[in-house]
Design an enzyme around this catalytic site. Structure first.
Site, PDB file in Angstrom:
ATOM      1  N   ARG A  27     -20.017   7.935 -10.244  1.00 29.41           N
ATOM      2  CA  ARG A  27     -19.041   7.252 -11.085  1.00 29.41           C
ATOM      3  C   ARG A  27     -19.262   7.706 -12.510  1.00 29.41           C
ATOM      4  NH1 ARG A  27     -17.618   2.051 -10.002  1.00 29.41           N
ATOM      5  NH2 ARG A  27     -16.398   2.282 -11.914  1.00 29.41           N
ATOM      6  N   CYS A  31      -8.531   0.601  -1.187  1.00 35.61           N
ATOM      7  CA  CYS A  31      -9.517   1.546  -1.727  1.00 35.61           C
ATOM      8  C   CYS A  31     -10.418   2.145  -0.662  1.00 35.61           C
ATOM      9  CB  CYS A  31     -10.372   0.847  -2.789  1.00 35.61           C
ATOM     10  SG  CYS A  31      -9.553   0.705  -4.363  1.00 35.61           S
ATOM     11  N   ARG A  82     -10.866   9.395  -0.100  1.00 38.94           N
ATOM     12  CA  ARG A  82     -10.016  10.535   0.278  1.00 38.94           C
ATOM     13  C   ARG A  82     -10.775  11.850   0.135  1.00 38.94           C
ATOM     14  NH1 ARG A  82      -7.622  14.450  -2.836  1.00 38.94           N
ATOM     15  NH2 ARG A  82      -8.169  13.271  -4.695  1.00 38.94           N
ATOM     16  N   ARG A  83     -11.374  12.079  -1.029  1.00 35.75           N
ATOM     17  CA  ARG A  83     -12.087  13.336  -1.247  1.00 35.75           C
ATOM     18  C   ARG A  83     -13.269  13.469  -0.285  1.00 35.75           C
ATOM     19  NH1 ARG A  83     -11.762  12.605  -7.766  1.00 35.75           N
ATOM     20  NH2 ARG A  83      -9.844  13.822  -8.143  1.00 35.75           N
ATOM     21  N   SER A 119     -14.473   8.810  -4.253  1.00 35.22           N
ATOM     22  CA  SER A 119     -13.164   8.721  -3.604  1.00 35.22           C
ATOM     23  C   SER A 119     -13.284   8.844  -2.090  1.00 35.22           C
ATOM     24  CB  SER A 119     -12.268   9.842  -4.133  1.00 35.22           C
ATOM     25  OG  SER A 119     -11.160  10.060  -3.289  1.00 35.22           O
TER      26      SER A 119
END
Length: 301
Positions: A147, A237, A129-130, A127
């Site tokens: 993943r 994304c 964001r993370r 991610s």
């Protein structure tokens, strides 16, 4: 008897969520369990596990096969984790319902808090964001791609291949797992729509009325506000963005932040209004206006 067909991915979490939708439909309409068939659709996102989604087509890798099954009438509706649904959807499809939202927080696997991780610890995530949020809090961390389903990710931490990973609390709870430690939202704001399960149908189809009976109004209002923010930002994304809307009585509050990929800078804000106000668009415009260039370039608005 013609059964109502729910399309879903085949992961343990996706099947659990499809079962939740089936149970809700049966309760709402007085159906028996065998009135609903769960149809497993294997997606490109399930098949490709060695690269980040952003590198191979984005969130559509979770949805395009389900979209095709809807258009081909192979299923009556599709069940999605809403945070995995791309912001701009085909006009021929409609999110007809959302289940009550679960815990929106991330859980840290491998340590009680980010501060407890050793210097230079290896943390796995796919991610943006993370990744950005962790580097903002702990610039010394080494972030690596990970993943796979929940058990795969937990196993890579347990084996010592990496020190920690982050998983959505909602998914762990739905699988009956109590692994990890929840991170407060004032430390790490979640992904837009995290914790929400949505049900999509062909626009104008009879299935829409059937599914609408299980819609949770507050969840839909909050998630649609978060998705409106994404739409105005032009987020994809690659864009590290976090957002959370909450509804208390008639007051809707939206918090959001945009973060540079390396976590070096960010911009955050909040706004209040009602469900009839376009809070997502308003907050997106405010954040973009105040964002430094290194953050603003990550959005196509």
């Amino acid at each position: 008897m013609t059964r109502f067909r729910l399309g879903t991915r085949g992961s343990p979490l996706a099947l659990t969520q499809a079962g939740m939708v089936r149970d809700a439909l049966c309760a709402a309409h007085g159906w028996s369990d065998d009135a609903v068939e769960i149809v497993v659709i294997r997606t490109t996102g399930d098949r490709v596990q060695d690269r980040a989604l952003a590198e191979i087509g984005g969130k559509a890798l979770w949805t395009k096969e389900l979209d095709r099954a809807l258009h081909d009438s192979d299923i009556d509706c599709a069940v999605h984790s809403m945070k995995d649904v791309e912001t701009i959807r085909p006009a021929t499809l409609k999110i007809a319902a959302m289940l009550p939202r679960a815990d929106v927080r991330d859980r840290l696997i491998g340590a009680e808090t980010l501060a407890d991780l050793r210097p230079g610890a290896v943390v796995g995530t796919s991610s943006p964001r993370r990744r950005a949020q962790m580097l903002r809090l702990r610039p010394d961390l080494e972030i690596v791609l990970i993943r796979g389903n929940v058990d795969t990710r937990l196993g890579r931490v347990a084996s010592g291949e990496m020190d920690a990973t982050l998983l959505a609390a909602a998914g762990l709870d739905r699988l009956g797992r109590d692994d990890g430690h929840a991170i407060p939202t004032d430390v790490m704001l979640p992904a837009p729509a995290q914790g929400a399960v949505g049900v999509e149908v062909l626009a104008g189809s009879a299935a829409g009325e059937i599914v609408a009976a299980i819609d949770h109004h507050d969840t839909s209002a909050c998630v649609l506000t978060e998705r409106a923010l994404l739409a105005r930002l032009g987020a994809d994304c690659h864009s590290p963005v976090a957002a959370l809307a909450s509804l208390a009585g008639e007051t809707l509050t939206l918090r959001a932040e945009l973060i540079a990929e390396d976590g070096a800078c960010d911009v955050a804000g909040s706004i209040e209004g009602t469900v009839d106000d376009d809070l997502g668009t308003a907050l997106a415009e405010d954040l973009l206006a105040r964002a430094p260039a290194s953050v603003r370039r990550l959005f196509s608005a």
